[in-house]
Design a protein around this motif. Structure first.
Motif, PDB file in Angstrom:
ATOM      1  N   GLU A 122       0.454  -1.146  -0.116  1.00 17.43           N
ATOM      2  CA  GLU A 122      -0.262  -0.289  -0.410  1.00 17.43           C
ATOM      3  C   GLU A 122       0.791   1.546  -0.002  1.00 17.43           C
ATOM      4  N   PHE A 123       2.466   0.722   1.023  1.00 15.88           N
ATOM      5  CA  PHE A 123       2.618   2.500   0.927  1.00 15.88           C
ATOM      6  C   PHE A 123       3.120   3.315  -0.511  1.00 15.88           C
ATOM      7  N   VAL A 124       3.851   1.928  -0.936  1.00 12.73           N
ATOM      8  CA  VAL A 124       4.208   2.177  -2.826  1.00 12.73           C
ATOM      9  C   VAL A 124       3.580   2.970  -3.563  1.00 12.73           C
ATOM     10  N   THR A 125       2.202   1.840  -3.543  1.00 10.21           N
ATOM     11  CA  THR A 125       0.928   3.094  -4.468  1.00 10.21           C
ATOM     12  C   THR A 125       0.431   4.158  -3.942  1.00 10.21           C
ATOM     13  N   MET A 126       0.794   4.560  -2.689  1.00  5.95           N
ATOM     14  CA  MET A 126       0.253   5.892  -2.585  1.00  5.95           C
ATOM     15  C   MET A 126       1.351   7.225  -2.715  1.00  5.95           C
ATOM     16  N   ASP A 127       2.604   6.503  -2.461  1.00  6.11           N
ATOM     17  CA  ASP A 127       3.577   7.069  -2.866  1.00  6.11           C
ATOM     18  C   ASP A 127       3.163   7.552  -4.053  1.00  6.11           C
ATOM     19  N   TRP A 128       3.552   6.661  -5.159  1.00 11.17           N
ATOM     20  CA  TRP A 128       3.620   6.615  -6.931  1.00 11.17           C
ATOM     21  C   TRP A 128       2.469   8.050  -6.752  1.00 11.17           C
ATOM     22  N   LEU A 129       1.678   7.600  -6.454  1.00 14.57           N
ATOM     23  CA  LEU A 129      -0.011   7.973  -6.417  1.00 14.57           C
ATOM     24  C   LEU A 129       0.583   9.666  -6.070  1.00 14.57           C
ATOM     25  N   GLY A 130       0.567   9.570  -5.324  1.00 15.44           N
ATOM     26  CA  GLY A 130       1.238  10.895  -4.438  1.00 15.44           C
ATOM     27  C   GLY A 130       1.548  12.163  -5.403  1.00 15.44           C
ATOM     28  N   GLN A 131       2.552  11.415  -6.298  1.00 12.93           N
ATOM     29  CA  GLN A 131       3.637  11.721  -6.688  1.00 12.93           C
ATOM     30  C   GLN A 131       2.855  12.473  -7.641  1.00 12.93           C
TER      31      GLN A 131
END
Lengths: 476, 476
Positions: A122-131
């Motif tokens: 989850e946190f990898v994906t959320m960082d991707w999307l935040g970027q």
């Protein structure tokens, strides 16, 4: 209690307990279901988009109790085709323009399927999307913040509200709980605005300023509360309100909340996705000044329900309010603080593995294509807007920001029954739109964004609207 | 912002926006994913049950941002196999005995998949299940109550708490909000008990009475509060607590809550499922006297997360507190009151179609087989209990009610490091158990209920425990 309660003796029960996760049976039934759903998508346009049955039809068709003995998958799929599908409003239909889109995709769907098996990521994906959204580092795990996938915006707002409340009470003392005030515009998310709560201010907005919440109105309202001895605690600003996709000006609002030490949350449930396109990013300018930001990937981002992405600048504020630490939940990894213990970021303890579907969507389509999908929806909405503008019996009620057009039949055209048009349009089952009422005006909302919608569906939608109004005028 | 933000000109974007719901592509990728998951289940036993990686390993392996261009499903599945699966604790493994089971099934899985497509059916399924539990008519739609599927027990309890609060405040006046008191035992669901809340009473329970909340203790605690001018509002009774599967006596507790006009909720998250067996139904005797009842089908009922079934006697009490009625949500069906408008039964507005998977489970397996699956788990737990009892280095700490055994290495056997045994057992990756601490005793919990678990896994689990303790004794 009848046949459901036969006499039971231990050791005497039937041993017909086949392996419920037998891989070969899983394979056989899984392939059948994939074909069943593929056929459903293939035939989508053959079904009336809006359910054509009476609300209680299903209760009449199904047995009154669960079967005592197993039924084969073939029978069950037959029943779904026969009984369930006719009762469905087909949200994935290209003729679906109601509420907001629920734009599915193969990747989103299969990610959901895959996620039923696993849970990490989850946190990898959320960082991707935040970027992709251009959120500042202070909201990312690679910075000092972080993101979590909640079920819905209601949950996301509830979590941030609780964090904001506790943060403020830590400053002013818990005995002041009853004095805290929450602010939003009168266009704010309905489950927040709908709370029967004497400490929620739904600040008035107007058509003349495109239903934006102005910093000036906010300041005036807050001042009155402070004079009355109350404590401003939380503002929910919206990017793309449900009624008209209005955009609250985050930067100027955040200047007001900063003065009062309030928490400011940005609810970009619908329009957040568009902000991954550089040309729309300006709608969230000032995001660096807010405390939390959420958007629904299950709305207009090709991901199935439920998938509300929430970022916070100060994860500690969330976890202080929401953490659970029973003995049986302890383990080396979470004790070491090396992992993100998401149970402390949400209301609930259990959680689904929602990141898989989002990760699959991001990877399967890539950032550039995702932008282009969204752009294609905006382009279709623009097309519809031009069609409305070219017919002097209609008007566009508020400026279009994204892929939704708010229009109406001009009162001079249709003197009574302003909602007759929408009703007749939807009753045909050909297309599905919803309505809203703003400043007393009955507005039809056409939200483009169903994944299967193409130009031809939008043009047909407009024809249906025109013909309906034509027909209504003829009968007057 | 680098390559994520190339210059954009309208009309100039790539038209590589293939149909995201193309039925043939859906079919191709769908079949691949079914095979991928079937293979995963087939190979389940080859993986160590407990994740063997460092918490941050995945961040190192995955790219730091979402891909700009699409990636084929083959690459993505390869990455899942290569990077994700090694990091997973395999909850569906037959060697999984930790926390509570998360017993999946083909039907539950495929129902989840199907449900991604459609949405109806919930109240039929909830009535079926209510009947299977022998809930009185007053909890069913066919009577005067009704059921709703929530995500988790936390949400279910939150909803009933809000309803109970508003019901009580309607009687005593909203200004008394701060005086309301919530009761439970010190074994109550951790997210409720964990709330830092001066108005929650975690009433002490004892090993000598199997950690049951007694009516007498409840009454004593309430009396003290009433004398202090407080208002008892809500009791959460538990059927199958997390630590030791203790069962609170509903009937005698409900007599106390009735005296004070309190709301009583029964949280049967884990053990509710067992109550579909006539021989366990007595555990919920007195259910006719409570206000609400919940159990998690995603725990021990072959259904994937999330699926918490909540029944209430007075749906009006829920909907009064939770209803949302914005103009854009109105439609003929919900206005007519003929349909169950579930958005008013829950915290959130959007909702997933969770009933499909439950319906598929009920139909695919049938009531009698479902009972037998549960019985087979209980039987395996009994077997484990006998093994523990036959070894005088160990003891069973509390009587076994369902399919979980709480045991410990006797202090005379292992003088220090009481948790060393569990740690060593889990570190092997062969089996996975969790622990709890009750009355200062370090207890190992073996929860049988993973769908793939057979006798041989339980016997192996016991051997691993014996060998671990033997090894530890040898090194002292």
């Amino acid at each position: 209690m009848g046949s459901l309660y036969p006499h039971y003796e231990e050791e005497n029960y039937s041993s017909n307990t086949a392996n419920l996760l037998n891989p070969e049976e899983f394979r056989r039934q899984g392939h059948m279901i994939i074909d069943f759903i593929a056929d459903y998508y293939q035939n989508m346009e053959k079904y009336p988009v809006l359910s054509q049955v009476q609300p209680d039809y299903l209760a009449q068709l199904l047995p009154k109790s669960a079967p005592n003995i197993p039924e084969p998958i073939e029978t069950i799929l037959h029943d779904i085709q026969q009984y369930i599908i006719p009762g469905i409003t087909h949200w994935q239909s290209p003729n679906y323009f109601a509420y907001f889109p629920s734009s599915g995709s193969i990747a989103g769907f299969l990610g959901e399927v895959l996620s039923t098996g696993f849970n990490v990521l989850e946190f990898v994906t959320m960082d991707w999307l935040g970027q992709m959204l251009g959120l500042p580092q202070s909201f990312l795990f690679s910075g000092t913040g972080g993101g979590v996938i909640q079920g819905t915006t209601c949950e996301a707002i509830l979590c941030t509200l609780v964090a904001a409340r506790d943060q403020m009470l830590a400053k002013v003392g818990r005995e002041n709980m009853g004095k805290l005030v929450i602010y939003g515009s009168d266009q704010t998310h309905s489950k927040v605005a709908g709370l029967e709560c004497k400490n929620f201010r739904a600040i008035k907005t107007m058509r003349s300023t495109a239903f934006q919440l102005s910093a000036e109105s906010l300041r005036t309202t807050i001042r009155l509360d402070v004079e009355a001895g109350l404590i401003p605690a939380f503002l929910c600003a919206t990017i793309g309100t449900t009624s008209t996709t209005a955009v609250d000006p985050i930067r100027s609002l955040s200047e007001v909340t900063k003065e009062y030490g309030m928490w400011i949350h940005v609810d970009a449930a619908y329009a957040g996705s568009a902000c991954i396109c550089p040309e729309y990013r300006h709608f969230i300018d000032g995001a660096e000044n807010v405390n939390s930001f959420s958007f629904n990937a299950h709305k207009w981002f090709f991901t199935t329900l439920d998938c509300c992405c929430l970022w916070v600048k100060d994860p500690g504020a969330l976890t202080k309010s929401l953490s659970a630490s029973a003995e049986f939940l302890k383990n080396n990894a979470s004790d070491s603080k090396q992992v993100v213990d998401y149970k402390d970021w949400q209301i609930t303890l259990s959680r689904r593995f929602r990141s898989m579907k989002l990760w699959l969507v991001l990877r399967s389509y890539g950032v550039e294509n995702l932008r282009n999908f969204l752009r294609s929806h905006v382009k279709m909405a623009k097309r519809f807007q031009q069609l409305v503008e070219s017919d002097n019996r209609f008007e566009v009620v508020v400026p279009r920001n994204f892929a939704m057009v708010c229009f109406r039949v001009l009162p001079t055209t249709l003197k009574k029954e302003p909602n007759g048009c929408k009703k007749t349009v939807n009753a045909s089952g050909k297309i599905f739109m919803t309505h809203t009422i703003v400043e007393g005006i009955y507005v039809i909302r056409i939200a483009v964004g169903a994944t299967l919608t193409e130009d031809k569906h939008v043009i047909k939608a407009w024809k249906v609207v025109q013909e309906t109004v034509g027909g209504m005028l003829a009968t007057i």
